[in-house]
Scaffold this active site. Sequence first.
Site, PDB file in Angstrom:
ATOM      1  N   LYS A 195       0.837  -1.206   0.000  1.00 60.93           N
ATOM      2  CA  LYS A 195       0.000   0.000   0.000  1.00 60.93           C
ATOM      3  C   LYS A 195       0.879   1.267   0.000  1.00 60.93           C
ATOM      4  O   LYS A 195       2.099   1.173   0.037  1.00 60.93           O
ATOM      5  CB  LYS A 195      -0.932  -0.020   1.209  1.00 60.93           C
ATOM      6  CG  LYS A 195      -1.706  -1.342   1.379  1.00 60.93           C
ATOM      7  CD  LYS A 195      -2.781  -1.542   0.315  1.00 60.93           C
ATOM      8  CE  LYS A 195      -3.317  -2.957   0.261  1.00 60.93           C
ATOM      9  NZ  LYS A 195      -4.144  -3.380   1.369  1.00 60.93           N
TER      10      LYS A 195
HETATM   11  C1  LIG Z   1      -5.015  -4.533   1.933  1.00 57.79           C
HETATM   12  C2  LIG Z   1      -6.478  -4.397   2.057  1.00 57.79           C
HETATM   13  C3  LIG Z   1      -7.180  -4.748   3.223  1.00 57.79           C
HETATM   14  C4  LIG Z   1      -6.535  -5.449   4.374  1.00 57.79           C
HETATM   15  O1  LIG Z   1      -5.432  -4.787   4.874  1.00 57.79           O
HETATM   16  P1  LIG Z   1      -4.481  -5.494   5.959  1.00 57.79           P
HETATM   17  O2  LIG Z   1      -3.745  -4.331   6.550  1.00 57.79           O
HETATM   18  O3  LIG Z   1      -3.584  -6.423   5.200  1.00 57.79           O
HETATM   19  O4  LIG Z   1      -5.316  -6.189   6.953  1.00 57.79           O
HETATM   20  C5  LIG Z   1      -8.536  -4.488   3.267  1.00 57.79           C
HETATM   21  N1  LIG Z   1      -9.198  -3.946   2.228  1.00 57.79           N
HETATM   22  C6  LIG Z   1      -8.561  -3.626   1.083  1.00 57.79           C
HETATM   23  C7  LIG Z   1      -9.345  -3.017  -0.028  1.00 57.79           C
HETATM   24  C8  LIG Z   1      -7.190  -3.858   0.957  1.00 57.79           C
HETATM   25  O5  LIG Z   1      -6.580  -3.574  -0.184  1.00 57.79           O
END
Ligand SMILES: *Cc1c(COP(=O)(O)O)cnc(C)c1O
Length: 387
Positions: A195
């Site tokens: 991210k």
């Molecule tokens: C990455 C992601 C999550 C989960 O994030 P984590 O920090 O790995 O728990 C939830 N929703 C979306 C749309 C994501 O891309």
Amino acid sequence: MISTPIPYGCQHITEEDIQAVISTLKSDYLTQGPKIREFETKFAEYVGARYAVAVNNATAGLHLAATALNVNSGNKIIVTPMTFAASANCIRYCGGEVVFCDIDKDTYLMDIHKLEAMLRAAPRGTYKGILPVDFAGYPLDLEKFRRLADEYGLWIIEDACHAPGGYFTDSKGEQQYCGNGHFADCAVFSFHPVKHIATGEGGMVTTNSKELYDKLCLYRTHGITKDAALLHEHHGGWYYEMHELGYNYRLTDFQAALGISQLGRAKAGLDHRHEIVKRYNEAFFGIDGIKPPFNAADAYHAYHLYIIQVDDRSGLYNYLHENKIYAQVHYAPLHLMPYYQQLGNRKGDLPIVEEYYEHCLSLPMYPTLTDEEQEYVINKVIEYIKK
Ligand SMILES: *Cc1c(COP(=O)(O)O)cnc(C)c1O
């Protein structure tokens, strides 16, 4: 220089990031120290929200948000099928029922017209809330979603994991940042390495509601409070009470230190993503057989992902992998996961998202992608398409 394999997404850790973590490791606090509050304050400021609650990952953050909004068994929540599993799973953790709403064929976001049709068709009170996603970084027009939510008495959890720094322009011409709490009740961000901001594992929940903020904080730490104004009894300085069945969803201080350091470069990272987008767009617009991402002029896309659609997606995927370009598919529709099929969902239920899935491919997109690497990716894509 080209270094292969080229992934679809990748973190960027600088020497400054490393020093920030080291200095926190040498401080008095590994967790629940001053870095958490500093990260929360700075992140809230970055997205324009009143409150922010740091958590150990976005999945936990989504669970906290659903818990704070009182999701429980029998509650029906409308979720987009084009997202990572966690967006819907948080509803299931609370015993709620997930009802999927198909996506728009151009933006890939939850289709507000289909949503409206679902709400009109059901008796009042059927649904409790909606959970749309700023998918790929494309900002939802939450002003429109809010209007509909208010009409039907629903709350909104915005899954903004793909979109810190993105914004849409509202009907008054104002820029509304993803997760600013202006329209959604809660928004959730992820700091997973792929991210925009990386802390290893990590996440943030934002809200403008003091009541939700207090609940999020309470549920983050076991439902335990030491707040003298809330205690039922007063035994002394050591005394705390557990008021709700909460969790341990805390982030550590050294992760928060990494997050603060990364946040300082978030805007520059977004600018860099937009330069990458410009080059992809210039290369792909007008080429028969490639559908580049849709970009509304009045929105600022956060471009977590750069997604194209092609006829022979599997062929292109394999060709790129043979050439050490690890493009990825986001995502297989959630309603077709065996777990959600077992809850009654079927192939054919949501034709737009199912068609999208046959053709989508996410190309490499991250701030440290070099011009040469991008050129190589573009050449390989076009080479395959023109074969
Ligand atoms: C990455 C992601 C999550 C989960 O994030 P984590 O920090 O790995 O728990 C939830 N929703 C979306 C749309 C994501 O891309």
